[in-house]
Write an enzyme that holds these catalytic residues in place. Structure first.
Site, PDB file in Angstrom:
ATOM      1  N   ASP A  70       0.816  -1.225   0.000  1.00 30.85           N
ATOM      2  CA  ASP A  70       0.000   0.000   0.000  1.00 30.85           C
ATOM      3  C   ASP A  70       0.843   1.266   0.000  1.00 30.85           C
ATOM      4  O   ASP A  70       0.316   2.371   0.091  1.00 30.85           O
ATOM      5  CB  ASP A  70      -0.947   0.010   1.210  1.00 30.85           C
ATOM      6  CG  ASP A  70      -0.199  -0.026   2.538  1.00 30.85           C
ATOM      7  OD1 ASP A  70       1.052  -0.065   2.502  1.00 30.85           O
ATOM      8  OD2 ASP A  70      -0.857  -0.003   3.591  1.00 30.85           O
ATOM      9  N   GLU A  90       3.179   2.097   2.270  1.00 29.18           N
ATOM     10  CA  GLU A  90       3.784   2.456   3.562  1.00 29.18           C
ATOM     11  C   GLU A  90       5.238   1.992   3.595  1.00 29.18           C
ATOM     12  O   GLU A  90       5.600   0.991   2.971  1.00 29.18           O
ATOM     13  CB  GLU A  90       2.996   1.802   4.710  1.00 29.18           C
ATOM     14  CG  GLU A  90       1.651   2.468   4.933  1.00 29.18           C
ATOM     15  CD  GLU A  90       0.843   1.830   6.061  1.00 29.18           C
ATOM     16  OE1 GLU A  90       1.204   0.726   6.520  1.00 29.18           O
ATOM     17  OE2 GLU A  90      -0.165   2.436   6.456  1.00 29.18           O
ATOM     18  N   ARG A 144      12.846  25.235   8.844  1.00 27.26           N
ATOM     19  CA  ARG A 144      12.452  26.604   8.493  1.00 27.26           C
ATOM     20  C   ARG A 144      11.086  26.970   9.065  1.00 27.26           C
ATOM     21  O   ARG A 144      10.725  28.127   9.078  1.00 27.26           O
ATOM     22  CB  ARG A 144      12.477  26.788   6.963  1.00 27.26           C
ATOM     23  CG  ARG A 144      13.903  26.860   6.416  1.00 27.26           C
ATOM     24  CD  ARG A 144      13.923  27.044   4.920  1.00 27.26           C
ATOM     25  NE  ARG A 144      13.440  25.863   4.219  1.00 27.26           N
ATOM     26  CZ  ARG A 144      13.280  25.783   2.903  1.00 27.26           C
ATOM     27  NH1 ARG A 144      13.567  26.815   2.145  1.00 27.26           N
ATOM     28  NH2 ARG A 144      12.853  24.672   2.356  1.00 27.26           N
ATOM     29  N   GLN A 145      10.320  25.959   9.516  1.00 29.39           N
ATOM     30  CA  GLN A 145       9.021  26.263  10.152  1.00 29.39           C
ATOM     31  C   GLN A 145       9.216  26.306  11.664  1.00 29.39           C
ATOM     32  O   GLN A 145       8.694  25.479  12.410  1.00 29.39           O
ATOM     33  CB  GLN A 145       7.997  25.204   9.771  1.00 29.39           C
ATOM     34  CG  GLN A 145       7.528  25.337   8.327  1.00 29.39           C
ATOM     35  CD  GLN A 145       6.465  24.316   8.005  1.00 29.39           C
ATOM     36  OE1 GLN A 145       5.624  23.990   8.818  1.00 29.39           O
ATOM     37  NE2 GLN A 145       6.509  23.793   6.791  1.00 29.39           N
ATOM     38  N   ASP A 197      21.556  36.874   0.754  1.00 32.74           N
ATOM     39  CA  ASP A 197      20.768  37.775   1.614  1.00 32.74           C
ATOM     40  C   ASP A 197      21.529  37.948   2.923  1.00 32.74           C
ATOM     41  O   ASP A 197      22.562  37.320   3.145  1.00 32.74           O
ATOM     42  CB  ASP A 197      19.353  37.224   1.851  1.00 32.74           C
ATOM     43  CG  ASP A 197      19.380  35.791   2.344  1.00 32.74           C
ATOM     44  OD1 ASP A 197      20.276  35.463   3.142  1.00 32.74           O
ATOM     45  OD2 ASP A 197      18.522  34.984   1.928  1.00 32.74           O
ATOM     46  N   LYS A 233      18.719  44.269  -0.633  1.00 32.07           N
ATOM     47  CA  LYS A 233      17.482  44.588  -1.348  1.00 32.07           C
ATOM     48  C   LYS A 233      17.165  46.064  -1.155  1.00 32.07           C
ATOM     49  O   LYS A 233      17.173  46.554  -0.036  1.00 32.07           O
ATOM     50  CB  LYS A 233      16.332  43.796  -0.726  1.00 32.07           C
ATOM     51  CG  LYS A 233      15.688  42.817  -1.646  1.00 32.07           C
ATOM     52  CD  LYS A 233      14.508  42.142  -0.972  1.00 32.07           C
ATOM     53  CE  LYS A 233      14.404  40.734  -1.520  1.00 32.07           C
ATOM     54  NZ  LYS A 233      13.485  39.909  -0.820  1.00 32.07           N
ATOM     55  N   ARG A 251      14.088  48.759  -1.976  1.00 31.32           N
ATOM     56  CA  ARG A 251      12.732  48.916  -2.515  1.00 31.32           C
ATOM     57  C   ARG A 251      12.591  50.326  -3.077  1.00 31.32           C
ATOM     58  O   ARG A 251      12.776  51.312  -2.367  1.00 31.32           O
ATOM     59  CB  ARG A 251      11.695  48.636  -1.412  1.00 31.32           C
ATOM     60  CG  ARG A 251      10.265  48.705  -1.906  1.00 31.32           C
ATOM     61  CD  ARG A 251       9.297  48.073  -0.921  1.00 31.32           C
ATOM     62  NE  ARG A 251       9.415  46.614  -0.857  1.00 31.32           N
ATOM     63  CZ  ARG A 251       8.917  45.773  -1.757  1.00 31.32           C
ATOM     64  NH1 ARG A 251       8.278  46.230  -2.819  1.00 31.32           N
ATOM     65  NH2 ARG A 251       9.053  44.477  -1.614  1.00 31.32           N
ATOM     66  N   ASP A 279      25.184  29.786   0.603  1.00 29.88           N
ATOM     67  CA  ASP A 279      23.950  29.795   1.400  1.00 29.88           C
ATOM     68  C   ASP A 279      23.852  28.457   2.117  1.00 29.88           C
ATOM     69  O   ASP A 279      24.489  27.477   1.714  1.00 29.88           O
ATOM     70  CB  ASP A 279      22.737  30.009   0.477  1.00 29.88           C
ATOM     71  CG  ASP A 279      21.556  30.623   1.224  1.00 29.88           C
ATOM     72  OD1 ASP A 279      21.606  30.722   2.464  1.00 29.88           O
ATOM     73  OD2 ASP A 279      20.571  30.998   0.558  1.00 29.88           O
TER      74      ASP A 279
HETATM   75  C1  R5P Z   1      16.475  30.882   3.565  1.00 28.72           C
HETATM   76  O1  R5P Z   1      16.289  31.229   4.691  1.00 28.72           O
HETATM   77  C2  R5P Z   1      17.555  29.921   3.196  1.00 28.72           C
HETATM   78  O2  R5P Z   1      18.790  30.313   3.717  1.00 28.72           O
HETATM   79  C3  R5P Z   1      17.688  29.812   1.698  1.00 28.72           C
HETATM   80  O3  R5P Z   1      18.079  31.073   1.162  1.00 28.72           O
HETATM   81  C4  R5P Z   1      16.386  29.424   1.064  1.00 28.72           C
HETATM   82  O4  R5P Z   1      15.771  28.421   1.810  1.00 28.72           O
HETATM   83  C5  R5P Z   1      16.590  28.964  -0.351  1.00 28.72           C
HETATM   84  O5  R5P Z   1      15.353  28.570  -0.864  1.00 28.72           O
HETATM   85  P1  R5P Z   1      15.098  28.536  -2.420  1.00 28.72           P
HETATM   86  O6  R5P Z   1      16.201  27.752  -3.055  1.00 28.72           O
HETATM   87  O7  R5P Z   1      13.767  27.878  -2.533  1.00 28.72           O
HETATM   88  O8  R5P Z   1      15.056  29.947  -2.911  1.00 28.72           O
END
Ligand code: R5P
Length: 286
Positions: free
Chosen positions: A33, A35, A88-89, A163, A186, A188, A212
């Protein structure tokens, strides 16, 4: 005894080789199934510490981790979760949302006997570790990526974080390499118009490595590559601890003009050329 979970078989094998410990034979398949079926075929012996290595990029990987921990219940476990899914959550953004990172930690924690230890690698936010009742340590693979970058023979390189969030990682790698670092800022201009550019450094004519913690959909990195190319960067490389690389992430990065991608084996992908096995083995020995 080292148990390499389904998503960390290579890393488990590498750790076992470094520590000169047995690598358990396991079977990972599915019931009719769908699992998950998990079996540790090797005899784990009556006592002794067990090392379980399993990244959790998918829900199924989480279930299989819980299955492995159930097999080892009552034992002292060194649990290595190289890539900790759901990290991330870790905050509630809307009412009614769970702290999924906490839920993951609590579920795993319940299986661990006293004196068990938990290790993660570059977890998205170290505050997640506070949800464990056992000793939990986050290992840093940035120096491993920096050492790999050193071997690449780049021309006047600069390390850039896409970032502000990853700037500490860029700084650590750049200091190890003795090169400058920066991040994309960034600005704006209006409700709809946003521009991004290196905060201080002129990347024109230089090799750039964008660092990153993870590449998931590739959206962040693809945008960063395009910006740096438009600013005249010579060649653009990507470095990442966790190559999640969902869906068409690799295509996006290739289309954006990436030269190459280096990543670690916290997730076992074609780009995972930098092994974290030594880092984990050293932490387990301590
Ligand atoms: C964000 O906080 C992480 O450091 C990464 O920049 C992010 O998770 C990358 O996600 P994606 O590849 O979907 O843009």
């Amino acid at each position: 005894m080292i148990i390499g979970g389904p998503s960390s078989q290579l890393l488990g094998g590498r750790i076992a080789a470094i520590l000169k410990e047995d690598l358990a034979l396991c079977e990972y398949s599915s019931f009719p199934d769908g699992e998950a079926y998990t079996q540790v075929c090797s005899d784990l012996g009556p006592d002794g510490r067990i090392v379980v290595v399993q990244s959790t990029p998918s829900d199924r990987d989480i279930i299989q981790l819980l299955q492995l921990l159930d097999v080892c219940r009552g034992r002292k476990i060194d649990l290595v979760i190289p890539y900790f899914g759901y990290a991330r959550q870790d905050k509630q953004f809307k009412p009614g949302e769970p702290l999924s990172a906490r839920a993951m930690a609590v579920a795993v924690d319940a299986f661990l006997a006293e004196d068990s230890r938990i290790f993660t690698i570059n977890i998205h936010d170290r505050s997640v570790l506070n949800n464990f009742s056992h000793q939990a340590t986050d290992l840093d693979a940035t120096p491993l990526l920096a050492d790999e970058i050193k071997k690449m023979g780049l021309d006047d390189p600069v390390i850039i974080s896409p970032d502000k969030g990853a700037v500490r990682m860029a700084k650590a790698a750049a200091e190890r390499l003795g090169v400058p670092y920066d991040y994309l800022e960034k600005t704006r201009h209006s409700g709809t118009e946003v521009s991004m550019a290196p905060k201080e450094i002129d990347a024109s004519g230089r090799d750039v490595v964008i660092l990153d913690d993870m590449i998931a959909t590739g959206g962040t990195m693809a945008q960063a590559i395009s910006i740096l190319k438009s600013k005249g960067a010579k060649r653009v490389y990507l470095g990442s601890v966790h190559p999640v690389l969902t869906g068409s992430a690799v295509l996006k990065l290739c289309r954006a003009g990436v030269e190459s991608i280096i990543a670690t084996d916290t997730l076992e992908k074609a780009v995972s050329t930098v092994s974290t096995a030594g880092l984990v083995a050293e932490a387990l020995r301590r």
